[in-house]
Design a protein around this motif. Structure first.
Motif, PDB file in Angstrom:
ATOM      1  N   GLY A  70      26.650 -27.186  42.371  1.00 19.33           N
ATOM      2  CA  GLY A  70      25.369 -27.467  42.996  1.00 19.33           C
ATOM      3  C   GLY A  70      25.224 -28.931  43.340  1.00 19.33           C
ATOM      4  O   GLY A  70      24.423 -29.644  42.733  1.00 19.33           O
ATOM      5  N   GLY A  72      23.963 -30.438  45.894  1.00 17.37           N
ATOM      6  CA  GLY A  72      22.810 -30.848  46.690  1.00 17.37           C
ATOM      7  C   GLY A  72      23.237 -31.383  48.037  1.00 17.37           C
ATOM      8  O   GLY A  72      23.833 -30.676  48.839  1.00 17.37           O
ATOM      9  N   GLU A  93      28.307 -25.615  46.599  1.00 21.68           N
ATOM     10  CA  GLU A  93      26.932 -25.697  47.077  1.00 21.68           C
ATOM     11  C   GLU A  93      26.706 -24.632  48.152  1.00 21.68           C
ATOM     12  O   GLU A  93      27.284 -24.713  49.230  1.00 21.68           O
ATOM     13  N   TYR A  95      23.926 -24.044  49.812  1.00 21.50           N
ATOM     14  CA  TYR A  95      22.907 -24.420  50.791  1.00 21.50           C
ATOM     15  C   TYR A  95      23.586 -25.126  51.958  1.00 21.50           C
ATOM     16  O   TYR A  95      24.158 -26.207  51.812  1.00 21.50           O
ATOM     17  N   GLY A  98      22.754 -28.814  52.780  1.00 22.84           N
ATOM     18  CA  GLY A  98      23.367 -29.730  51.824  1.00 22.84           C
ATOM     19  C   GLY A  98      24.850 -29.888  52.089  1.00 22.84           C
ATOM     20  O   GLY A  98      25.397 -30.996  52.001  1.00 22.84           O
TER      21      GLY A  98
END
Length: 241
Positions: A70, A72, A93, A95, A98
């Motif tokens: 993770g 970010g 990650e 996302y 990100g």
């Protein structure tokens, strides 16, 4: 699914579900072009079967491998990769925005020791050879504060089992959170796990970020709001025999 019970395959899929957002605002054209061009070269693809070969992930020999779960926007991952060019880094990650921010920083820094994985970190941990990781980071993960969502928290005994298998003896697992209930949760799980030893000897050891770490934007946001993050450092105990 008869009787409301999950099949083994469905249960396995449930354990690997990535919760939270996968995409945010539409990427700007320049950022999207960078992602289209560079991400395929940085992206880590799992082999069809068998373990990952860390040495084969990078264009030159590496002296060790670190993992960030993770990451970010990637500021910590990229800073660590710049500070330790002799090491290889895997960042997980899901996302996309990100991931795009991290790709831009990798390109700007000209790094060749970073590989990115846009799915569940457990898929990586399950395929890493035993005693491969020299360090792992879980920094400011989603706290999932509602009790009914606690099962979504990345810090769990099954994930700690995977980390314990993947970390080398004496390797560190570093965690941080600005959510006090999650801090207690992390401590409770790690203190119960036989493979991990808490390195704190005094309050300053968990009240301040380690000197060799870089702040993340989530940490800075917490500090700007007057919150006091908790920083946890655990060592992987030596294996018996």
């Amino acid at each position: 699914m008869s009787g409301g019970l999950l099949t083994a395959a469905a249960a396995s899929e449930e354990r690997r579900r990535v919760y939270g957002r996968r995409k945010g605002k539409k990427l700007r054209a320049g950022r999207q072009a960078l992602v289209d061009e560079l991400l395929p070269r940085l992206q880590l693809d799992l082999p069809p079967s068998g373990p990952l070969d860390p040495a084969a992930l990078f264009p030159r020999p590496i002296l060790g491998l670190w993992l960030e779960i993770g990451f970010g926007a990637g500021e910590h991952l990229v800073a660590q990769a710049r500070a330790h060019p002799e090491l290889g880094f895997i960042g997980c990650e899901p996302y996309l925005n990100g991931m795009a921010a991290c790709v831009a920083q990798v390109a700007e820094s000209g790094l060749d020791n970073v590989r990115l994985f846009g799915d569940d970190a457990r898929l990586i941990l399950e395929r890493l050879p035993r005693a491969t990781l020299g360090r792992a980071h879980i920094l400011f993960p989603d706290p999932w504060p509602k009790v009914r969502h606690h099962r979504r928290r990345i810090v769990s005994m099954p994930v700690l089992d995977l980390l314990a298998a993947a970390l080398t003896d004496e390797a560190e697992l570093r965690l941080a959170t600005d959510h006090m209930d999650y801090a207690r949760w992390m401590l409770a799980h790690l203190m119960r796990h036989p493979a991990f030893e808490w390195l704190a000897e005094r309050p300053a050891d968990w009240q301040a970020r380690a000197e060799d770490e870089t702040p993340t934007r989530y940490e800075q946001k917490a500090l700007d709001q007057g919150l006091k993050p908790i920083y946890l450092r655990f060592r992987r105990r030596p294996r018996a025999g």
